[in-house]
Design an enzyme around this catalytic site. Structure first.
Site, PDB file in Angstrom:
ATOM      1  N   LYS A 123      43.118  32.246  37.042  1.00  0.00           N
ATOM      2  CA  LYS A 123      42.883  32.263  35.595  1.00  0.00           C
ATOM      3  C   LYS A 123      43.981  33.023  34.864  1.00  0.00           C
ATOM      4  CE  LYS A 123      39.511  35.829  36.473  1.00  0.00           C
ATOM      5  NZ  LYS A 123      38.411  35.580  37.362  1.00  0.00           N
ATOM      6  N   LYS A 153      47.458  45.565  43.048  1.00  0.00           N
ATOM      7  CA  LYS A 153      46.855  45.861  41.749  1.00  0.00           C
ATOM      8  C   LYS A 153      47.469  47.093  41.107  1.00  0.00           C
ATOM      9  CE  LYS A 153      42.494  43.454  41.751  1.00  0.00           C
ATOM     10  NZ  LYS A 153      41.033  43.540  41.598  1.00  0.00           N
ATOM     11  N   LYS A 181      48.245  30.271  44.382  1.00  0.00           N
ATOM     12  CA  LYS A 181      46.814  30.017  44.252  1.00  0.00           C
ATOM     13  C   LYS A 181      46.443  29.755  42.778  1.00  0.00           C
ATOM     14  CE  LYS A 181      42.613  32.544  45.345  1.00  0.00           C
ATOM     15  NZ  LYS A 181      41.990  33.709  45.981  1.00  0.00           N
TER      16      LYS A 181
END
Ligand code: TRP
Length: 334
Positions: A202, A117, A199
């Protein structure tokens, strides 16, 4: 609530930023729904975790409410589970602070999600992003949780929560239950329809890669019809057939059929027929959910009643642990 207390305590959370995907539903949510009868479940929308990346206030509030309604529509039952919004229970933030003081800088630096992140949001590597796992540990440990259903990407955080619990117990005597990971009976990792080695997410660049629970039926069919496959034209689960394997996993969780049954059903048929069948099965699965969602999102009073009551129950359980912790650490009692 009395006899349910004898059941094993389960805690799980999910972050509420953005729309819920078919991957979230088949991978996590469906398991939550199925666990409700066998466990005493605390489920939380982790909105405190969500602000580790910048959120637009209006959208954030709307997303959380929509996620709450959608989870109810998917079958989270407020009569069976304590389904609450994390920020409504202040003990989470309070215990997180305390646990921060029992978590090492080095430990947090090793978290792969933090590394990922901070690479992705390099203009906002805030302290919350760094201490995210201590808040997650607080979530879990507040309820004397015994089992935590988590996906592979959260295993490292759960392991850290266990270490923090052990460390605290070692210093102050038994305070926290040390939680175990819970591997669901049917775990499905749903991959992108466009890049089946990744994976389903969104944030997928290609909109056709990701199916959202609230996508209209035509959109769902279109996304499945465009799903990436291979040049073999044989519905068969095998290495190197990531696209077909993913479609088979989806079809299998949705219909309950085994891979062998699916292979037999589609023997001699082309990928076109198979994609249509998978799409239709998903449309059929989601249509009652979408219908129920529309009713729920229009009934703000009911939603408020559900999350307020759940927060009250969660407060009651979590406060016991927080009081115990504060006493052990040596704060002056109120
Ligand atoms: N970090 C989890 C995720 O991103 C969500 C979460 C927050 C969670 N608190 C939790 C999961 C406690 C399990 C237990 O998916």
């Amino acid at each position: 609530m009395e006899q349910t207390e004898k059941k094993k305590v389960v805690f799980s959370g999910i972050q509420t930023s953005g729309a819920i995907t078919l991957g979230n539903y088949l991978g996590a949510l469906k398991n939550w729904v199925e666990m409700q009868d066998d466990f005493f479940c605390f489920f939380s929308l982790a909105d405190l975790h969500a602000i580790t990346v910048r959120q637009d206030p209006q959208k954030f509030r709307q997303n959380t409410l929509e996620a709450y309604a959608l989870f109810l529509a998917c079958g989270i039952d407020p009569q069976k589970s304590i389904f609450f919004i994390q920020s409504h229970v202040s003990a989470h933030a309070e215990l997180a602070w305390i646990l921060n003081c029992y978590t090492q800088f080095g430990e947090l630096s090793r978290m792969t999600q933090f590394k990922d992140k901070s690479a992705k949001y390099s203009d906002n590597i805030n302290a919350g992003l760094f201490t995210y796992p201590s808040l997650m540990a607080a979530d879990i440990l507040l309820y004397q949780t015994e089992a935590v259903p988590v996906g592979a990407d959260q295993k490292q955080h759960l392991e850290l929560a266990r270490n923090i619990a052990d460390r605290f117990n070692h210093i102050y005597g038994n305070t926290f239950k040390v939680p175990e990971p819970y591997i669901p009976k049917v775990g499905a990792k749903i991959m992108s329809l466009q890049e089946p080695e990744k994976k389903m997410s969104k944030s997928d660049e290609n909109v056709n890669g990701c199916v959202f629970i609230l996508d209209p039926p035509e959109t769902i069919m279109k996304k499945f019809k465009r799903a990436v496959t291979d040049s073999e034209a044989e519905v068969r689960f095998a290495e190197g057939k990531d696209g077909i394997n993913n479609l088979m996993s989806i079809y299998s969780v949705v219909t309950g059929k085994t891979n062998e049954q699916i292979e037999a059903d589609f023997a001699g048929k082309g990928y076109g027929d198979f994609k249509t069948a998978v799409g239709e099965s998903v449309v059929e699965l989601l249509s009652p959910v979408q219908h129920r969602y529309k009713e729920l999102i229009a009934d703000k009073a009911y939603l408020e009643k559900c999350y307020s009551e759940a927060a009250e129950t969660a407060r009651k359980f979590s406060q016991r642990t927080l009081d115990k912790v504060m006493k052990k650490v040596g704060f002056v009692l109120k």
